[in-house]
Design an enzyme around this catalytic site. Structure first.
Site, short mmCIF file in Angstrom:
data_model
loop_
_atom_site.label_atom_id
_atom_site.label_comp_id
_atom_site.label_asym_id
_atom_site.label_seq_id
_atom_site.Cartn_x
_atom_site.Cartn_y
_atom_site.Cartn_z
NE ARG A 254 39.94 -0.15 35.25
CZ ARG A 254 39.92 1.03 34.59
NH1 ARG A 254 40.26 1.08 33.32
NH2 ARG A 254 39.56 2.13 35.21
CG HIS A 258 44.77 1.42 33.56
ND1 HIS A 258 44.40 0.47 32.62
CD2 HIS A 258 46.09 1.63 33.39
CE1 HIS A 258 45.47 0.13 31.92
NE2 HIS A 258 46.51 0.82 32.36
CE1 TYR A 267 38.01 5.50 34.18
CE2 TYR A 267 39.80 7.02 34.68
CZ TYR A 267 39.32 5.74 34.60
OH TYR A 267 40.12 4.69 34.96
C1 LIG Z 1 50.80 1.21 22.17
C2 LIG Z 1 50.35 1.65 23.51
N1 LIG Z 1 49.58 2.78 23.62
C3 LIG Z 1 49.15 3.18 24.83
C4 LIG Z 1 49.48 2.50 25.97
C5 LIG Z 1 48.99 2.98 27.34
N2 LIG Z 1 47.94 2.08 27.85
C6 LIG Z 1 48.24 1.08 28.68
S1 LIG Z 1 46.92 0.15 29.04
C7 LIG Z 1 45.90 1.08 28.08
C8 LIG Z 1 44.45 0.71 27.96
C9 LIG Z 1 44.26 -0.66 27.43
O1 LIG Z 1 42.90 -0.99 27.46
P1 LIG Z 1 42.36 -2.45 27.12
O2 LIG Z 1 43.06 -2.99 25.93
O3 LIG Z 1 40.88 -2.38 27.04
O4 LIG Z 1 42.82 -3.34 28.35
P2 LIG Z 1 42.53 -3.11 29.91
O5 LIG Z 1 43.69 -2.32 30.45
O6 LIG Z 1 41.22 -2.41 30.06
O7 LIG Z 1 42.51 -4.47 30.51
C10 LIG Z 1 46.61 2.12 27.50
C11 LIG Z 1 46.02 3.18 26.64
C12 LIG Z 1 50.29 1.35 25.81
N3 LIG Z 1 50.69 0.62 26.87
N4 LIG Z 1 50.69 0.94 24.59
#
Ligand SMILES: Cc1ncc(C[n+]2csc(CCOP(=O)(O)OP(=O)(O)O)c2C)c(N)n1
Lengths: 343, 336
Positions: A254, A258, A267
């Site tokens: 990435r 985010h 971080y």
């Molecule tokens: C159930 C839930 N918990 C927390 C979140 C907040 N949140 C959104 S994206 C994310 C990280 C997701 O990481 P990953 O699955 O590795 O995908 P990336 O965003 O890195 O592509 C979090 C914690 C959410 N959307 N849904």
């Protein structure tokens, strides 16, 4: 027309793809980069409240989209799937309508950006609840199997963080037990907002979890669209032929925060990102196609001009659309006239 | 097995037989209908509701799922989005919590968030309620946890005829339905069920006993106790109207108001605890719409504000509202 061997210049292991398909993948990647940047620009200009980029995921998504059979397969995407959405047929205008939350967005401005829906193209509607959609993807695959629609499969995508969720586990387990036509594509960009992979799981690869479900797990280079295509094509073909699910882990990165609401300087170091930028899949793939003689510099330039023009046109067209009306808040709660109290 | 399905004329059956025969007929009628849940196959569900279904319809349609409620509902959502008509079973309502996200966060919002591009015609059936020595985790009422959620339909019929008509309506419904079956009524309640296919409109309450001096709104096992209580009071010259809510979301304002405007007094009885329960919403609605037509404060009899009913008989009995308590409350209200 399809050239299955490198005909000119430096050898390119093209994974059985024709020149036309290789160029289509490059174009998809260039368009992703352009639209991604546009989202962040519009946010900085104060025109949209939020954007979320997929920079660093271009190659995975171009490759996976190329393996997807339009009109047959179904995509259960996650919110970082701009390239897949484009690659299965969604238009920049739809993407921009979603970013601007205009009436022309299929959800009529209800959904957060990047939460697409397009039933006609087989793009499933998702929530923001991480991994919630994986179960729905399995339900669709179960329907395909139940109706005997062989040759159809579901592509279910997530990040690596999502694989910590119970619903991801339950989905994979059910699909494995029932031998369903589905591919779980995990786009491992090493971060879940600020949480690194080693705080997310003990194993080195998400694909290492696959044997626990009795499934094949494959790791591929998510910075290479051809490598991703090859693995995804094989996994989808297996699903089409009744061979059951596969977990594919595409290692990518990435490049951006985010989302526009995140500041990754809190971080991770700039150096780490710069190190990975050196391997940026977009210029690298462009260079590889030039070196292999699939395209020349002039065509590369034209493609970039094309996607910029397309992005500009879509931006202007979407921005000119009206917002959904306030009254539309009340529609489509359930079928028909919605009232919790019946007269 | 098939004999029950072909039933064309009215017969008397229990609530559990009504669920069973209605599901069976749906499976015969529509091959988009699937039944999925824990132990619904060879075992035929823990209450034997689906006994014999596996042999008759096969494992493609009667699916013994892994033990995982979130995905029982989630996978059924996906099937529904893809055009099937899944009927997902949660073995006991107490075990629905792992699926809360899928029901509230997903199923209820599929149509809304896609602006109708996708729909979710899903039925989730589950036995709920106490009085069966089920202790903390085999006795709960869950309706109040879900009735706050727009996009969901919640049905809780209490008689065999209503179960048949409303389960058919739930299966026809193009949106997600939570279908609640009070397990103490499964075998204790019997009634006449009309033959042939029919549906009962969702959102319509039913006046189970007409009366003039006060209105009682209830559902589930309590409904049958309220009817007993009302019949006893008839002998004392107290005329009670008993309304069976049947549909919890949407709710039938028309029938409740019409009754209250006539009797000018309202008692609401439910097993779920009182605070934030269904009775609170009915009370608020009646206060908003018919305040000046009331001759007495609205009364509610409901479960106490404790986490659950205990296993020991006195704990269960203390939790459940008795018919005597209902008689007393009705008498007091009539006298007011
Ligand atoms: C159930 C839930 N918990 C927390 C979140 C907040 N949140 C959104 S994206 C994310 C990280 C997701 O990481 P990953 O699955 O590795 O995908 P990336 O965003 O890195 O592509 C979090 C914690 C959410 N959307 N849904």
């Amino acid at each position: 027309m399809a050239k299955t061997t490198a005909a000119r210049g430096r050898d390119l292991d093209r994974g059985g793809l024709s020149d036309e398909q290789l160029v289509a993948m490059l174009r998809n990647m260039l368009l992703q980069r352009q639209l991604d940047n546009r989202g962040f620009q519009l946010n900085r200009q104060g025109k949209i409240p939020f954007a979320l980029g997929s920079e660093g995921h271009e190659a995975v998504q171009a490759g996976a989209a190329m393996a997807f059979e339009r009109g047959r397969d179904v995509l259960a995407p996650y919110y970082r799937d701009l390239g897949l959405a484009l690659g299965v047929g969604m238009s920049p205008f739809e993407i921009l309508s979603s970013l601007f939350a205009r009436q022309t967005d299929r959800s009529m401005g209800r959904q957060f950006p990047n939460h697409y829906t397009n039933h006609d193209l087989g793009v499933m509607s998702i929530s923001s609840i991480i991994a919630g959609h994986c179960t729905h993807a399995v339900g669709v695959a179960a329907a395909f199997k139940y109706r005997g629609e062989s040759g159809r499969a579901v592509l279910c995508t997530t990040g690596e963080g999502a694989t910590s969720q119970g619903e991801w586990h339950e989905s994979v387990n059910y699909a494995a037990v029932h031998g369903l036509p589905i591919v779980f594509l995990v786009q491992n960009n090493e971060w879940a907002i600020s949480t690194p992979q080693d705080m997310q799981m003990k194993v080195a690869n998400v694909a290492d979890k696959a044997p626990g479900y009795g499934l094949p797990g494959v790791v591929c280079d998510g910075f290479s669209p051809i490598a991703t295509y090859r693995v995804m094509h094989e996994a989808l073909e297996r699903a089409h032929a009744g061979g059951g699910p596969t977990i594919v882990e595409a290692k990518c990165y990435r490049f951006l925060s985010h989302s526009t609401d995140d500041d990754d300087r809190t971080y991770r170091s700039r150096d780490a990102i710069e190190e990975r930028r050196k391997l940026d899949p977009v210029p690298r793939f462009e260079q590889a196609l030039i070196e292999a003689g699939v395209i020349d510099e002039a065509l590369a330039k034209r493609l970039k001009q094309d996607v910029l023009r397309e992005t500009n046109e879509a931006t202007d067209a979407a921005e000119a659309q009206p917002y959904p009306t306030a009254e539309s808040l009340y529609t489509n709660v359930v079928a028909g006239d919605y009232k919790p109290w019946q007269d | 097995m098939t004999a029950t399905t072909q039933q064309q004329t009215g017969v008397t059956m229990t609530n559990v037989e009504a669920v069973r025969t209605t599901l069976h007929a749906a499976l015969v009628r529509d091959d988009r209908v699937l039944v999925m849940g824990e132990d619904v196959g060879a075992r035929g569900n823990v209450f034997l509701i689906t006994k014999g279904f596996l042999e008759e319809f096969g494992p493609q349609r009667i699916i013994d799922t892994p033990l995982a409620e979130a995905s029982i509902v989630g996978i059924a959502i996906g099937m529904a989005m893809e055009g099937l008509r899944p009927i997902a079973e949660i073995q006991f309502a107490d075990f629905i919590y792992p699926a809360f996200n899928q029901i509230v966060g997903e199923a209820a919002k599929v149509r809304y968030r896609s602006n109708g591009d996708y729909t979710c015609p899903l039925v989730i059936r589950t036995p709920y309620g106490g009085g069966v020595r089920g202790a903390l985790s085999h006795s709960v009422s869950i309706e109040a946890l879900f009735y706050h959620v727009p996009g969901l339909t919640i049905l809780a019929p209490s008689t065999p005829a209503d179960i048949k008509g409303l389960l058919n309506a739930a299966i026809e419904c193009p949106d997600p339905v939570l279908f609640l079956e009070h397990k103490k009524t499964y075998r204790s309640v019997k009634g006449e069920v009309p033959g042939g296919y029919y549906t009962i409109p969702i959102g319509k309450a039913d006046v189970k006993k007409a009366g003039t001096q006060l209105s009682v709104v209830s559902y589930g096992y309590n409904l049958h106790q309220a009817l007993d209580a009302a019949n006893r009071l008839e002998g004392d010259g107290i005329s009670v109207e008993v309304i069976d809510l049947r549909s919890i979301r949407p709710m039938d304002k028309g029938t409740i108001l019409e009754s209250v405007r006539k009797t000018r007094k309202l008692l609401i009885v439910h097993e779920d605890n009182k605070f934030g329960g269904i009775g609170a919403e009915i009370s608020a609605m009646v206060a908003e719409e018919a305040f000046f037509e009331l001759d007495a404060p609205i009364r509610r009899l409901a479960g106490p504000d404790v986490p659950a009913m205990g296993y020991a008989l006195p704990l269960e009995e203390e939790f459940m509202t008795s018919t005597e308590e209902m008689v007393d409350a009705m008498r007091e209200l009539a006298r007011f």
